[in-house]
Design an enzyme around this catalytic site. Structure first.
Site, short mmCIF file in Angstrom:
data_model
loop_
_atom_site.label_atom_id
_atom_site.label_comp_id
_atom_site.label_asym_id
_atom_site.label_seq_id
_atom_site.Cartn_x
_atom_site.Cartn_y
_atom_site.Cartn_z
CG HIS A 74 62.25 103.60 37.10
ND1 HIS A 74 61.28 103.40 38.05
CD2 HIS A 74 61.61 103.65 35.90
CE1 HIS A 74 60.09 103.32 37.47
NE2 HIS A 74 60.26 103.47 36.16
CG ASP B 260 60.69 101.56 32.63
OD1 ASP B 260 61.93 101.56 32.83
OD2 ASP B 260 59.86 101.34 33.55
CD GLU B 261 56.83 103.58 34.57
OE1 GLU B 261 55.62 103.35 34.70
OE2 GLU B 261 57.67 103.36 35.48
CB VAL B 262 61.83 109.03 30.03
CG1 VAL B 262 62.55 110.38 30.04
CG2 VAL B 262 62.83 107.89 30.13
#
Length: 637
Positions: free
Chosen positions: A297, A348-350
């Site tokens: 992000h 988060d969300e790699v």
């Protein structure tokens, strides 16, 4: 309540009572004779009493620090430390205006007390409310996790009295007092009973709202108005998701080109904006926790510093030492702007698949002997998390992370993984993935030995939950659905009221600490439950800007607020509807309207006069059994 046993919250002692209230506010099950006060949101956790006709407020009604003098309507000015507290002075001035503001009360739609304002006690007037602030807390300091928010409010002519052991308790009590006052739209205001006593304290110490100013810019005045709506709901944490792929709106001096990632120069936050928001929050006993989400992000960081990012993957470059130099400088600046002891690091969300296509990432991995496998990319991410947590810790900050940092990047080919060894033991893990998706549930986060890890400390990680509380998703999360989501279990429960609380408590085995009964829970479960600090309602900004923030937030945020403050068993939407519809629209007080909670009510039928029932939950709602991928998140209790 303040002198009992204490539990530790990141090195700081906090009263045991809030921790015990996490499990069951057993002491709140029985009220004193008389009716519970009407129109309060969230519902108090302690004993309440309300009786007698309405009590008129004197035209010169005042909020004062100290004890009222004998006989006269004056106040003894000898009380010292209290009167010298700048934050308290501002709070008294703010609430004095608020209490006597008939327009504000009318906007909230609160019902007239009892059946008619005309039934007020003849000749009796409430001259004001005296504030007694005990303890040794720094009234003008910044709010901290574990601050004492308990209070006792007594309303009887000629003076009401509000007692608290901390500034936060004073603010919560003043909010309750303001909710007891009703104005007739002409020139008279009344408390809805002439004899009121309320003892109150929150069930959870972390009760938050997350604002996303990266997907759509939220002007500073909008955030300030949200703080007013939050304090009206007794929320105490503003989690500010400042940056994301879409924009980097925070001006920094250490790396000034970062702000090139903002939508435009006018859509940015200067240092003065941040300081004003943090200070206004502190005046309302609200903490502000900043989130700079990395390594994912982070595309907006690359606009100003492209060499420090893997742009095609929307991440910072975890293999470049200059990345950590930048993070050290930016975090140091953010740590000064946001004095709270906690900093949210995201994590988060790699996308490992994307990193596997990046030449700079794969070249570094090959040089370091890290395999281009799932385990190799997990170890790279774990290394990054360890580095950034070390930076935050050196700045005096304890990390908050999204749950992937705990259950996605450990040394295992299976998902969820055990926590990586790099994850600091003081980390707060914020759960957002639903247990049916086969990721960690709360019991996995807070209990020791999760998936075989032999932790060296006595308990697992501390936890927050946002599960079921994504308020930007209005199609799924209506106010009644978020209202029944129990934080300790991630289950939706409406409790059975067939047995009275006292009758049921007497039939159950008890374990007690410091004299407080703890039905149903074994000692390890009590400690695990106390590790769930509370939760947050998330307002992600893909489809939210300043124009629709308040109708998207309310009344859903009010529902979350009562779930995090009030007793576990106060959770029946049918009983809550009249109050959330008529008394829990604090956005109106800021000049904004929330969505309607439901159909209106005929005059005189706004709510059932008396108490909202406090049924005792069945055993299945107290603590979750291990959940599987097939378990429904909306399990019926």
């Amino acid at each position: 309540k303040s002198s009992g046993a204490m539990v530790s919250v990141s090195g700081a002692a906090m009263p045991l009572l809030p921790a015990l209230l996490l499990c069951c506010a057993a002491w709140a099950c029985e009220a004193a004779p008389g009716s519970a006060p009407e129109g309060l949101w969230p519902q108090p956790t302690g004993p309440t009493h309300s009786s007698g006709p309405p009590l008129r407020l004197a035209p010169h009604f005042r909020l004062v620090a100290g004890q009222p003098a004998e006989g006269a309507g004056d106040v003894d000015g000898s009380v010292d430390a209290v009167s010298r507290c700048t934050r308290l002075e501002r709070a008294l001035a703010r609430y004095e205006t608020l209490i006597l503001d008939g327009d504000r009360v009318g906007a909230l739609g609160r019902a007239s007390p009892k059946s008619s304002l005309g039934g007020a006690s003849a000749g009796a007037e409430l001259l004001g409310c005296s504030i007694e602030l005990g303890g040794s807390a720094d009234c003008d300091g910044v709010p901290r996790l574990g601050d004492n928010e308990s209070y006792v409010l007594e309303v009887r002519a000629p003076w009401a009295r509000l007692s608290a052991l901390g500034f936060a308790g004073v603010v919560r009590g003043l909010e309750t007092l303001s909710q007891l006052v009703h104005c007739d739209g002409v020139d008279s205001c009344f408390v809805n009973a002439s004899d009121v006593r309320i003892e109150d304290a929150p069930r959870f110490p972390w009760r938050g709202a997350m604002l996303d100013s990266a997907r759509h810019f939220l002007p500073a005045p909008t955030i300030l108005k949200m703080l007013d709506a939050m304090v009206a709901n007794k929320l105490n944490v503003l989690h500010w998701h400042i940056t994301d792929d879409q924009s980097f709106p925070l001006r920094t001096t250490a790396y000034p080109e970062l702000v090139r990632g903002a939508y435009s120069p006018k859509y940015t936050y200067a240092r003065e904006d941040v300081k004003a928001i943090v200070e206004a929050a502190a005046d309302r006993a609200i903490r502000v926790v900043a989130e700079l989400d990395t390594p994912g992000h982070s595309l907006s960081w690359a606009v100003g510093y492209p060499d420090l990012a893997v742009q095609e993957c929307h991440t910072l470059d975890p293999t470049n030492e200059a990345t950590y130099t930048m993070l050290q400088a930016v975090f140091a600046e953010v740590a000064q702007l946001f004095p709270d002891a906690y900093m949210h690091l995201g994590c988060d969300e790699v996308s490992f698949a994307c990193w596997n296509t990046s030449k700079k990432v794969t070249s570094w991995m090959q040089a370091q002997g890290v395999p281009r496998t799932d385990l190799g990319f997990k170890s790279l991410t774990a290394r990054y998390i360890g580095r950034v947590q070390g930076i935050a810790k050196a700045l005096g900050k304890t990390s908050v992370v999204w749950q992937e940092a705990m259950d996605h990047y450990g040394d295992s080919i299976a998902d969820p993984t055990p926590p990586t060894d790099q994850l600091d033991e003081e980390t707060i893990v914020e759960q957002w993935l639903a247990p049916p998706w086969n990721w960690a549930n709360l019991s996995s986060i807070v209990e020791p030995g999760y998936i075989g890890r032999n932790d060296s400390w006595a308990h697992g990680f501390r936890a927050l939950t946002t599960n079921g509380w994504y308020l930007d998703n209005t199609d799924v999360n209506s106010w009644d659905k978020v209202y029944v989501m129990e934080p300790l279990t991630n289950k939706s429960c409406v409790y059975n009221s067939s047995l009275s609380s006292r009758a049921l408590l007497m039939r159950m085995p008890k374990w007690s600490m410091a004299g407080w009964p703890m039905p149903l829970l074994r000692p390890p479960q009590v400690l695990a439950a106390a590790s769930v600090l509370g939760g947050e309602a998330a307002l992600w900004g893909e489809y939210i800007d300043a124009s629709n923030l308040f109708p998207r937030a309310f009344p859903r945020l009010s529902a979350v607020a009562e779930r995090l403050w009030s007793a576990m068993e106060v959770n029946d939407p049918a009983q809550a509807l009249p109050s959330v519809a008529s008394a829990a629209l604090p956005a109106a007080a800021t000049g904004h309207r929330g969505d309607p909670a439901g159909a209106g009510f005929l005059p005189g039928r706004e709510r059932v006069v008396g108490t909202r029932r406090r049924p005792q939950p069945p055993l299945t709602c107290i603590w979750p059994e291990p959940q599987t991928a097939a378990t429904s998140i909306h399990t019926t209790c």
